[in-house]
Motif scaffolding. Structure first.
Motif, PDB file in Angstrom:
ATOM      1  N   ALA A 205       0.449  20.373 -56.431  1.00 19.98           N
ATOM      2  CA  ALA A 205       0.753  20.311 -55.009  1.00 19.98           C
ATOM      3  C   ALA A 205       0.814  21.670 -54.355  1.00 19.98           C
ATOM      4  CB  ALA A 205       2.083  19.592 -54.805  1.00 19.98           C
TER       5      ALA A 205
ATOM      6  N   THR B 139      16.040  14.774 -62.236  1.00 21.69           N
ATOM      7  CA  THR B 139      15.568  13.786 -61.261  1.00 21.69           C
ATOM      8  C   THR B 139      16.455  13.873 -60.032  1.00 21.69           C
ATOM      9  OG1 THR B 139      16.959  12.148 -62.344  1.00 21.69           O
ATOM     10  CG2 THR B 139      14.621  12.086 -62.866  1.00 21.69           C
TER      11      THR B 139
ATOM     12  N   LYS C 132       8.193  11.049 -48.720  1.00 20.79           N
ATOM     13  CA  LYS C 132       7.708  10.974 -50.113  1.00 20.79           C
ATOM     14  C   LYS C 132       8.843  11.193 -51.100  1.00 20.79           C
ATOM     15  CE  LYS C 132       2.962  12.386 -49.381  1.00 20.79           C
ATOM     16  NZ  LYS C 132       1.945  13.353 -49.694  1.00 20.79           N
TER      17      LYS C 132
ATOM     18  N   GLN D 223      10.622  10.779 -54.206  1.00 18.19           N
ATOM     19  CA  GLN D 223      10.365  10.241 -55.537  1.00 18.19           C
ATOM     20  C   GLN D 223      11.359  10.839 -56.512  1.00 18.19           C
ATOM     21  OE1 GLN D 223       6.338  11.383 -55.677  1.00 18.19           O
ATOM     22  NE2 GLN D 223       5.877   9.951 -54.037  1.00 18.19           N
TER      23      GLN D 223
ATOM     24  N   GLN E  50      11.147  12.836 -58.863  1.00 21.24           N
ATOM     25  CA  GLN E  50      11.079  14.246 -59.233  1.00 21.24           C
ATOM     26  C   GLN E  50      10.627  15.168 -58.111  1.00 21.24           C
ATOM     27  OE1 GLN E  50       9.026  13.944 -63.174  1.00 21.24           O
ATOM     28  NE2 GLN E  50      10.963  14.843 -63.846  1.00 21.24           N
ATOM     29  N   SER E  51      10.479  14.632 -56.911  1.00 23.91           N
ATOM     30  CA  SER E  51      10.128  15.510 -55.794  1.00 23.91           C
ATOM     31  C   SER E  51      10.380  14.796 -54.477  1.00 23.91           C
ATOM     32  CB  SER E  51       8.652  15.914 -55.863  1.00 23.91           C
ATOM     33  OG  SER E  51       7.834  14.826 -55.499  1.00 23.91           O
TER      34      SER E  51
ATOM     35  N   GLN F 190       9.378  21.413 -49.889  1.00 19.82           N
ATOM     36  CA  GLN F 190       9.198  20.445 -50.976  1.00 19.82           C
ATOM     37  C   GLN F 190      10.106  20.825 -52.143  1.00 19.82           C
ATOM     38  OE1 GLN F 190       5.548  20.241 -53.617  1.00 19.82           O
ATOM     39  NE2 GLN F 190       5.392  18.315 -52.499  1.00 19.82           N
TER      40      GLN F 190
ATOM     41  N   PRO G 245      -1.503  18.335 -67.726  1.00 17.39           N
ATOM     42  CA  PRO G 245      -0.457  18.841 -66.832  1.00 17.39           C
ATOM     43  C   PRO G 245       0.758  19.295 -67.628  1.00 17.39           C
ATOM     44  CG  PRO G 245      -0.671  16.450 -66.647  1.00 17.39           C
ATOM     45  CD  PRO G 245      -1.794  16.918 -67.500  1.00 17.39           C
ATOM     46  N   LEU G 246       1.505  20.227 -67.046  1.00 14.89           N
ATOM     47  CA  LEU G 246       2.612  20.849 -67.773  1.00 14.89           C
ATOM     48  C   LEU G 246       3.909  20.081 -67.657  1.00 14.89           C
ATOM     49  CD1 LEU G 246       2.049  24.521 -66.601  1.00 14.89           C
ATOM     50  CD2 LEU G 246       1.172  23.402 -68.632  1.00 14.89           C
ATOM     51  N   ARG G 247       4.012  19.202 -66.675  1.00 15.77           N
ATOM     52  CA  ARG G 247       5.342  18.652 -66.416  1.00 15.77           C
ATOM     53  C   ARG G 247       5.265  17.358 -65.609  1.00 15.77           C
ATOM     54  NH1 ARG G 247       4.228  22.687 -62.721  1.00 15.77           N
ATOM     55  NH2 ARG G 247       4.611  24.191 -64.355  1.00 15.77           N
ATOM     56  N   HIS G 248       6.414  16.728 -65.493  1.00 17.92           N
ATOM     57  CA  HIS G 248       6.617  15.539 -64.661  1.00 17.92           C
ATOM     58  C   HIS G 248       5.828  14.328 -65.158  1.00 17.92           C
ATOM     59  CE1 HIS G 248       7.986  18.248 -61.105  1.00 17.92           C
ATOM     60  NE2 HIS G 248       8.909  18.116 -62.045  1.00 17.92           N
TER      61      HIS G 248
ATOM     62  N   TYR H 159       4.129  12.294 -63.090  1.00 20.28           N
ATOM     63  CA  TYR H 159       2.877  12.228 -62.330  1.00 20.28           C
ATOM     64  C   TYR H 159       2.883  13.378 -61.339  1.00 20.28           C
ATOM     65  CZ  TYR H 159       6.037   9.626 -59.239  1.00 20.28           C
ATOM     66  OH  TYR H 159       7.108   9.227 -58.483  1.00 20.28           O
ATOM     67  N   ASP H 160       1.722  13.652 -60.714  1.00 22.42           N
ATOM     68  CA  ASP H 160       1.633  14.808 -59.836  1.00 22.42           C
ATOM     69  C   ASP H 160       2.589  14.692 -58.662  1.00 22.42           C
ATOM     70  OD1 ASP H 160      -0.157  16.264 -61.231  1.00 22.42           O
ATOM     71  OD2 ASP H 160      -1.924  15.400 -60.256  1.00 22.42           O
ATOM     72  N   VAL H 161       3.175  15.829 -58.306  1.00 26.74           N
ATOM     73  CA  VAL H 161       4.085  15.879 -57.168  1.00 26.74           C
ATOM     74  C   VAL H 161       3.326  15.474 -55.905  1.00 26.74           C
ATOM     75  CG1 VAL H 161       5.260  17.498 -55.659  1.00 26.74           C
ATOM     76  CG2 VAL H 161       5.644  17.585 -58.114  1.00 26.74           C
ATOM     77  N   GLY H 162       3.922  14.604 -55.113  1.00 28.83           N
ATOM     78  CA  GLY H 162       3.305  14.218 -53.850  1.00 28.83           C
ATOM     79  C   GLY H 162       2.476  12.953 -53.936  1.00 28.83           C
ATOM     80  N   LEU H 163       2.150  12.510 -55.153  1.00 24.36           N
ATOM     81  CA  LEU H 163       1.379  11.284 -55.318  1.00 24.36           C
ATOM     82  C   LEU H 163       2.287  10.092 -55.037  1.00 24.36           C
ATOM     83  CD1 LEU H 163      -1.516  11.532 -56.234  1.00 24.36           C
ATOM     84  CD2 LEU H 163      -0.839  10.703 -58.473  1.00 24.36           C
ATOM     85  N   THR H 164       1.752   9.066 -54.395  1.00 30.86           N
ATOM     86  CA  THR H 164       2.580   7.890 -54.131  1.00 30.86           C
ATOM     87  C   THR H 164       2.389   6.877 -55.250  1.00 30.86           C
ATOM     88  OG1 THR H 164       2.034   8.305 -51.844  1.00 30.86           O
ATOM     89  CG2 THR H 164       3.245   6.288 -52.321  1.00 30.86           C
ATOM     90  N   PRO H 165       3.478   6.473 -55.889  1.00 29.48           N
ATOM     91  CA  PRO H 165       3.335   5.505 -56.982  1.00 29.48           C
ATOM     92  C   PRO H 165       2.775   4.189 -56.473  1.00 29.48           C
ATOM     93  CG  PRO H 165       5.535   6.465 -56.944  1.00 29.48           C
ATOM     94  CD  PRO H 165       4.864   6.881 -55.676  1.00 29.48           C
TER      95      PRO H 165
ATOM     96  N   SER I 201      -4.123   6.524 -63.956  1.00 31.70           N
ATOM     97  CA  SER I 201      -4.757   7.533 -64.810  1.00 31.70           C
ATOM     98  C   SER I 201      -3.973   8.843 -64.733  1.00 31.70           C
ATOM     99  CB  SER I 201      -6.219   7.735 -64.405  1.00 31.70           C
ATOM    100  OG  SER I 201      -6.296   8.554 -63.271  1.00 31.70           O
TER     101      SER I 201
ATOM    102  N   TYR J  59      10.098  15.598 -68.152  1.00 32.95           N
ATOM    103  CA  TYR J  59       9.751  14.189 -67.980  1.00 32.95           C
ATOM    104  C   TYR J  59      11.013  13.443 -67.581  1.00 32.95           C
ATOM    105  CZ  TYR J  59       6.544  10.352 -68.786  1.00 32.95           C
ATOM    106  OH  TYR J  59       5.692   9.304 -68.606  1.00 32.95           O
ATOM    107  N   PRO J  60      10.940  12.588 -66.557  1.00 37.91           N
ATOM    108  CA  PRO J  60      12.166  11.904 -66.150  1.00 37.91           C
ATOM    109  C   PRO J  60      12.558  10.870 -67.205  1.00 37.91           C
ATOM    110  CG  PRO J  60      10.299  11.020 -64.954  1.00 37.91           C
ATOM    111  CD  PRO J  60       9.767  12.154 -65.794  1.00 37.91           C
TER     112      PRO J  60
END
Lengths: 559, 325
Positions: free
Chosen positions: A37, A57, A208, A210, A212-213, A234, B167-170, B172-178, B186, B274-275
């Motif tokens: 991001a 979280t 947004k 979530q 973790q963000s 953010q 990816p190094l963390r989390h 899923y990518d920050v900002g992506l909507t589940p 993916s 990872y959460p």
């Protein structure tokens, strides 16, 4: 007996599995990282990204009454009447434009800024301020000195006290203000999670959200739109310093206050042009507290001799990586430089490292050395415990340096490192021997001196103390502290403060060690306008009262 | 059926014992949540705030037996109270938010490790002295005995930082909507690779060795020789005759492991941000958050017991001897 057909079939199957796995790896390699991001984004609409290393979280809780409100609740969403910055000791008018302290220090009047709107378009009025303090007292208590809050007119609020109390200005001025029209309808404000806050701050729109963000976007009704130069904030969640620092040194987040070991090499060297840090000594004074209810620590000569025996320069250089400032005999942290009695600080010796003088002082006080070991007056060996919580590795090294220094004057110290909860329980009840302890850190030294020498905060051993764990009180200090609180002009306040420093120098209630630094580092590849040593308008912390000044000063880098 | 009922009685007893322990243990820890919070803040909190927080949290000062009765009631009504380290979010929300990721990571890693490990074990035992048998077990045990933290960090630096494959963390990518769409799934999958892979690496050796050893014992049985004498196909003997009987201890282990998945993988969560429940539990213990601790322990207890109960059911199907007794 080797079953060849089966193994061949199996081998084919295995091969198929490996092939798919490999394909999956390649596929994922293509998608991985593409969504990072905003890193490197300089469109002008980039979000200011801030990591939280202590929250794996987030929970959608923007209730400022909660100590676990989501990050930025008190920095970007709700605003105070006045913003105080610890780095330059300045007060910036915020929701209030003017304030006046009564001559008798028994009341305080704030004039609210005209034209401030809540993020739902309603105007901010004196009623909101009155309601905020009523709610605070009802839900959380505190503010015992506060008698009455009244709205004089739509833009004037008067706070009346039951005693002269000028330090109230910082507590009241720095308090967040809530909208009455929203909170008066909330059934149980203590357990309300306030998912969509209505506030006066620059970035109030939660988007947004979530686990973790989350993003905070511009408040459309902000009262100083010219200062909303960044598109939004953010927040990102990390489960520890390592993962947060990895993101930071990799350039994926902009601003951190996580401790970074060896920051010159691991961060600055990666991009000398953009990567910066600044660790101003604005933290609390860290003291070595000696339990004065126990002999020999009830003897001021012993406290001063022990203080002389320790090498503060080595402590700050080795244990604190050179980022802390050694203390002097006024006990004041670097934040209070304007209050410091410099002639006193330069004339006294009990905070200067001198092993010989320390040994002589102990001899003179009746603690003789025999065969390399110092003895108490009753003939037993002089030993002591230093307790520090096991999580604070830096303070454990501080304790170890003290231990080595004490050995030079024949005192045997033992460093004890149980869990913090056990340590703080022994502080609370006064059962500890000695310990490395934080102190109060307010806008003036009032809270510091109240915490180390006032008899008002003194509770007997066995009862729960919330400050003054070492249990030292001097009636003379009470008088000075009360006189300071009752004074409204700087001259009288300064006189009392000088008196307190002299008394501190006489009593040596604690052994002051160093002023702790406030960590802070940033990259200006995407945003400029950061505070620095040359322009110290705020600290680089992103969780304190002056953070709002940074948020309203930053500009995005375009193109 | 009677067997299942008898088991059920035992499970109820075990459940009661463990929820009682859940209640008692946290209360033996020293200190209280507010003074812990204060010690952790180290000077950034004002002393007045201690009294304020005590008032806000409304800490329980009723006698223990009353708290206990209330706790038992809350276990059955599902109202686990309000978390202190996440005040004022209800415990059920805190757990609910993270249990999904915990199950995904733990479940995927367990499934891969167990299936792959067992298959490797079967084949290694069947072809004793072969390459698979002589090279794999020592290698996997070697990898598995690395400190997990080190292994995970190594994988993160190699595949994440240096090669940039994952990816190094989390999660899923920050900002992506589940959502249930290809792009999101993916993305989640790529974020899952490294954490799951490292767990599989350290746990697969145990599965393989266990299976291999029981398989060797089973392969020496008379009925295997009998099956060979009858001229059955080797794969049929290996899977339907030998492996099916050798599988029983693995099924038990699988059940146990399945239950513990719910407890989260603390170190994985720390390294890969990872959460999950593991880190939350650590925070709860550090902050003396009784309600959250109880909630998480309760979830783990229930999951372990449930998984064991399921294994019992599967046993009835797999092992005819259980049905007869």
């Amino acid at each position: 007996m080797a079953p060849s057909i089966a193994s061949r079939r199996l081998r084919t199957a295995l091969r198929a599995v490996t092939a798919t796995a490999a394909a999956a790896l390649v596929l994922s390699a293509c998608t991985g990282g593409s969504g990072a991001a905003g890193a490197g984004d300089t469109s002008g609409n980039q979000l200011l990204t801030i990591p939280r290393e202590d929250l794996a979280t987030f929970t959608r809780n923007f209730n400022p009454l909660s100590p676990q409100a989501a990050p930025m609740t008190l920095q970007a969403i709700y605003e105070p009447l006045v913003v105080h910055s610890m780095s330059n000791a300045k007060d910036t008018p915020w929701l209030a434009t003017k304030w006046e302290q009564a001559k008798d220090a028994k009341s305080l009047t704030f004039t609210l800024r005209e034209g401030v709107k809540w993020s739902d378009g309603q105007p901010l009025t004196a009623d909101d301020v009155v309601y905020t303090f009523q709610l605070q007292k009802k839900v959380l208590g505190g503010f015992d000195y506060l008698d009455q809050v009244t709205a004089v007119d739509a833009h004037t609020v008067k706070f009346s006290f039951n005693k002269p109390f000028s330090p109230a200005f910082y507590e009241i001025g720095g308090h967040y203000i809530l909208p009455k029209h929203i909170w008066s309808k909330v059934k149980d404000p203590a357990t309300f999670t306030n998912p969509n806050p209505v506030a006066t701050g620059p970035y109030t729109q939660v988007e947004k959200f979530q686990s973790q963000s989350y993003d905070l976007r511009k408040n459309p009704d902000y009262w100083q739109p010219a200062k909303q130069q960044i598109a939004g904030i953010q927040m990102q969640a990390f489960s520890g310093n390592d993962s947060a620092n990895l993101a930071f040194t990799g350039g994926e987040v902009d601003w951190t206050q996580t401790f970074i070991p060896n920051i010159e090499k691991s961060f600055v060297a990666k991009d000398k042009k953009h990567n910066h840090y600044w660790f101003p000594a604005t933290g609390a004074m860290i003291n070595w507290q000696l339990n004065t209810t126990k002999a020999p620590f009830n003897d001021v000569a012993v406290r001063k001799a022990l203080s002389m025996a320790i090498d503060r320069d080595q402590i700050t250089k080795v244990a604190m990586n050179g980022y802390a400032e050694p203390a002097d005999c006024t006990g004041l942290g670097r934040t209070y430089d304007t209050w410091r009695d410099t002639s006193l600080a330069s004339s006294c010796t009990w905070t200067k490292y001198n092993t010989d003088a320390a040994a002589k002082a102990l001899d003179a006080a009746g603690y003789k050395e025999s065969g390399g070991k110092r003895l108490l007056k009753n003939g037993k060996p002089f030993t002591l415990d230093i307790s520090v919580g096991s999580a604070s590795s830096d303070w454990i090294s501080v304790a170890n340096i003290i231990k080595q220094d004490l050995a030079k004057v024949g005192i045997i110290a033992t460093v004890k490192t149980p869990d913090w909860s056990a340590v703080s329980a022994s502080y609370n009840t006064g059962t500890f021997d000695t310990g490395i302890v934080w102190s109060n850190n307010g806008a003036t030294p009032y809270e510091y001196f109240r915490g180390v020498m006032s008899t008002k905060m003194l509770v007997p051993v066995g009862k729960q103390a919330t400050e003054n764990y070492h249990r030292f009180g001097d009636k003379k200090a009470d008088k000075l502290i009360d006189a300071f609180a009752a004074a409204t002009d700087e001259k009288t306040q300064r006189e009392q403060m000088n008196g307190l420093q002299e008394l501190y120098n006489e009593d040596a209630p604690v052994v002051p060690l160093f002023t702790g630094p406030e960590w802070g580092a940033y990259t200006d590849a995407r945003f400029t306008g950061w505070p620095s040593e040359q322009n110290p308008y705020a600290t680089l912390g992103n969780r304190n009262g002056s953070t709002i000044l940074v948020l309203t000063s930053l500009k995005p880098v375009k193109g | 059926m009677r067997l299942i009922l008898r088991n059920l009685g035992f499970y109820l007893l075990a459940f009661w014992a463990s929820i009682t322990l859940n209640f008692v243990l946290p209360r033996f820890m020293p200190g209280d949540p507010v003074s812990r919070m204060f010690a952790q803040a180290q000077g950034t909190m004002q002393p007045d705030q201690i009294a304020q927080l005590r008032k806000l949290f409304g800490l329980d000062h009723r006698p223990l037996w009353e708290q206990y009765l209330n706790y038992i009631k809350s276990v059955f009504t599902g109202d686990l109270g309000i978390s202190i380290t996440r005040f004022p979010t209800p415990v059920s929300d805190v757990i609910g938010q993270q249990i999904g990721w915990t199950l995904l990571l733990g479940g995927v890693a367990l499934l891969i490790a167990a299936v792959l490990g067992n298959l490797l074990g079967i084949v290694a035992a069947w072809r004793r002295g072969g390459v698979l048998d002589s090279a794999f077990p020592p290698l996997l045990i070697f990898v598995g005995s690395f400190p997990y933290f080190w292994l995970a960090m190594g994988a993160l630096y190699l595949f994440g930082v240096s090669l940039g494959w994952f990816p190094l963390r989390h999660a899923y990518d920050v900002g992506l909507t589940p959502g249930f769409n290809g792009a999101f799934i993916s993305n989640v999958a790529t974020h899952l690779v490294l954490p799951a892979l490292t767990i599989v690496l350290v746990s697969i050796g145990g599965w393989m060795l266990g299976m291999r050893n029981t398989m060797i014992a089973t392969a020496a049985e008379d009925y295997i020789t009998m099956a060979e004498a009858k001229g059955l196909s080797p794969s049929r003997i290996m899977f339907r005759y030998a492996a099916r009987n050798a599988l029983l201890p693995s099924v038990t282990n699988f059940g146990m492991a399945l239950g513990f998945v719910v407890g989260g993988a603390l170190l994985t969560e720390v390294v890969f941000a990872y959460p999950g429940i593991g880190y939350q539990l650590l925070m709860a213990v550090q902050g003396l958050d009784y309600p959250l601790m109880q909630g998480i322990f309760l979830t783990i207890t229930a999951a372990v017991l449930l998984a064991n109960f399921l294994v019992d059911l599967v046993y009835v199907r797999l092992d005819p001897r259980v049905r007869v007794r």
